[in-house]
Design a protein around this motif. Structure first.
Motif, short mmCIF file in Angstrom:
data_model
loop_
_atom_site.label_atom_id
_atom_site.label_comp_id
_atom_site.label_asym_id
_atom_site.label_seq_id
_atom_site.Cartn_x
_atom_site.Cartn_y
_atom_site.Cartn_z
N GLN A 99 128.22 -84.08 59.42
CA GLN A 99 128.73 -84.13 60.79
C GLN A 99 130.24 -83.97 60.83
N ALA A 102 130.83 -80.35 60.41
CA ALA A 102 130.50 -79.62 61.64
C ALA A 102 131.66 -79.67 62.62
N LYS A 103 132.34 -80.81 62.69
CA LYS A 103 133.49 -80.92 63.59
C LYS A 103 134.62 -80.00 63.15
N PRO A 107 131.45 -77.34 66.30
CA PRO A 107 130.06 -77.64 66.63
C PRO A 107 129.39 -76.55 67.47
N GLY A 108 130.18 -75.60 68.03
CA GLY A 108 129.59 -74.53 68.82
C GLY A 108 129.16 -73.34 67.99
N THR A 109 129.57 -73.30 66.72
CA THR A 109 129.17 -72.19 65.85
C THR A 109 127.76 -72.44 65.32
N SER A 113 126.68 -76.20 64.46
CA SER A 113 125.63 -76.87 65.23
C SER A 113 124.46 -77.28 64.35
N THR A 114 124.16 -76.42 63.36
CA THR A 114 123.07 -76.76 62.44
C THR A 114 123.46 -77.95 61.57
N MET A 116 125.44 -80.31 62.36
CA MET A 116 125.42 -81.50 63.21
C MET A 116 124.00 -82.05 63.33
N GLU A 117 123.03 -81.17 63.54
CA GLU A 117 121.65 -81.62 63.68
C GLU A 117 121.10 -82.16 62.36
N GLU A 277 114.26 -78.91 66.42
CA GLU A 277 115.62 -78.73 66.93
C GLU A 277 116.26 -77.46 66.37
N LEU A 281 118.01 -73.48 67.94
CA LEU A 281 119.40 -73.05 67.76
C LEU A 281 119.46 -71.56 67.47
#
Length: 377
Positions: A99, A102-103, A107-109, A113-114, A116-117, A277, A281
């Protein structure tokens, strides 16, 4: 002080007597009181229970906490009667790292995003693992440790005491046997040299002295036999309690299995939720048909059992030449391995996913990913 010296001297004398008796038994020079077969079986069963309980306990510790340094740390905290600090599981640490990454990546890439999940899923898996560890420690490890550190120590202590009393009993039997032999000899040929001046009056006859010695030895034997029988009964009751220990450990084992099953069920649930999830994506690896090395998704017509590559026939029209852009290693027998820059013949078949084609190279045939090809006119 005088009392302590006498006590120490008396204890040393008892220890020496037992040592002599034990040594003579090993050398075959003295008789040994044998326990009955039932008692011997109880002791063998108890030893077997202790051995395997200890092995199961140690290996369960390794299963729940593979890190030996962490186990030593927890052991020290326990001995110091202090609570061990809370520690994140490896899955939780991985989830945090994913996570945080991801930041950084955004997180929008697709990758961010993957991450993050997946990171969130790993954290949930870690939390489930921590609950499993705590439940297992309470319901399974603690009862095993209580037996090893409590009941078994009591059994071992009583067995050592029984063995000491057995040595005392056999020593008394030996003294009585020698006294009777000396009495018999003195009755036929008195010899005052065989008397013990420190214990008896020299003016008494040898026969009377040895009769008194026999009476004393018989009294000591009766006392030793009573103490031995009483201790044997106590030890037998403790050994028979091993059956109750087995019943208790059986219940704990069932609880451990239930906790393990619940843990794996949670893991399965979290992973299936993660797959759902990821499938939502864009450009995620969960779209297995777009990833050349990934297996076909559930229900896909590309599965080997629904699409038999050897049965696929090239259409009369619609075949094309394609140039391979990158090397590709087939994931299974239904796919065709590729080498960069080579030319192959490709075509589609009804029901096939649009991201895959059938490729042919000589007599070889198999599925190939479109993303690895440059279709030629």
């Amino acid at each position: 002080m005088d009392f302590n010296v006498k006590k120490i001297a008396s204890g040393a004398g008892v220890f020496f007597t037992r040592a002599v008796q034990f040594t003579e038994e090993k050398l075959g020079q003295a008789e040994k009181t044998e326990l009955d077969a039932h008692f011997e079986n109880l002791m063998i069963r108890a030893d077997c229970t202790k051995l395997w309980t200890e092995k199961i306990y140690r290996q369960t510790e390794v299963l729940l906490q593979p890190n030996p340094s962490a186990r030593i740390e927890e052991f020290l905290y326990e001995k110091l009667d202090r609570k061990a600090p809370s520690r994140n599981t490896n899955a939780e640490l991985l989830g945090h790292y994913m996570q945080d990454a991801a930041k950084e990546f955004g997180p929008g890439t697709p990758y961010g995003s993957t991450l993050m999940e997946v990171g969130e899923c790993e954290r949930r898996l870690g939390a489930a693992e921590r609950d499993f560890l705590q439940t297992s420690a309470i319901s399974f490890l603690t009862p095993l440790r209580n037996f090893l550190e409590g009941d078994w120590r009591t059994i071992s202590k009583e067995r050592r005491l029984l063995e000491n009393l057995r040595l005392d009993l056999d020593s008394c039997k030996t003294r009585l046997k020698k006294a009777k032999a000396a009495e018999a000899r003195s009755a036929t040929a008195p010899d005052f040299q065989e008397t013990r001046p420190r214990n008896y009056v020299l003016s008494a006859s040898a026969s009377a002295l040895w009769s008194e010695e026999v009476e004393k030895a018989e009294h000591e034997l009766r006392v030793a036999q009573t103490e031995f029988d009483r201790q044997a009964e106590v030890t037998r009751l403790l050994l028979e309690g091993i059956s109750s220990t087995h019943v208790n450990h059986l219940r704990c084992l069932h609880e451990f299995v239930e906790a393990q099953a619940a843990y794996y069920k949670q893991c399965d649930f979290h992973m299936k939720e993660l797959q759902k999830e990821l499938s939502r994506l864009p450009n995620a690896f969960a779209l297995s048909s777009t990833h050349p090395a990934a297996p076909a998704s559930e229900g896909s017509p590309l599965e080997t059992d629904t699409l038999k590559i050897e049965e696929v026939q090239a259409p009369a029209t619609g075949t094309r030449k394609a140039k391979v852009l990158y090397d590709y290693d087939a994931a299974d027998s239904s796919e065709l391995s590729l080498l960069a820059d080579e030319l192959i013949t490709v075509y589609t078949v009804p029901g096939m996913d649009s991201d895959w084609l059938i490729g042919e190279r000589g007599n070889q045939k198999g599925k190939v990913p479109v993303t690895y090809l440059e279709l030629l006119s």
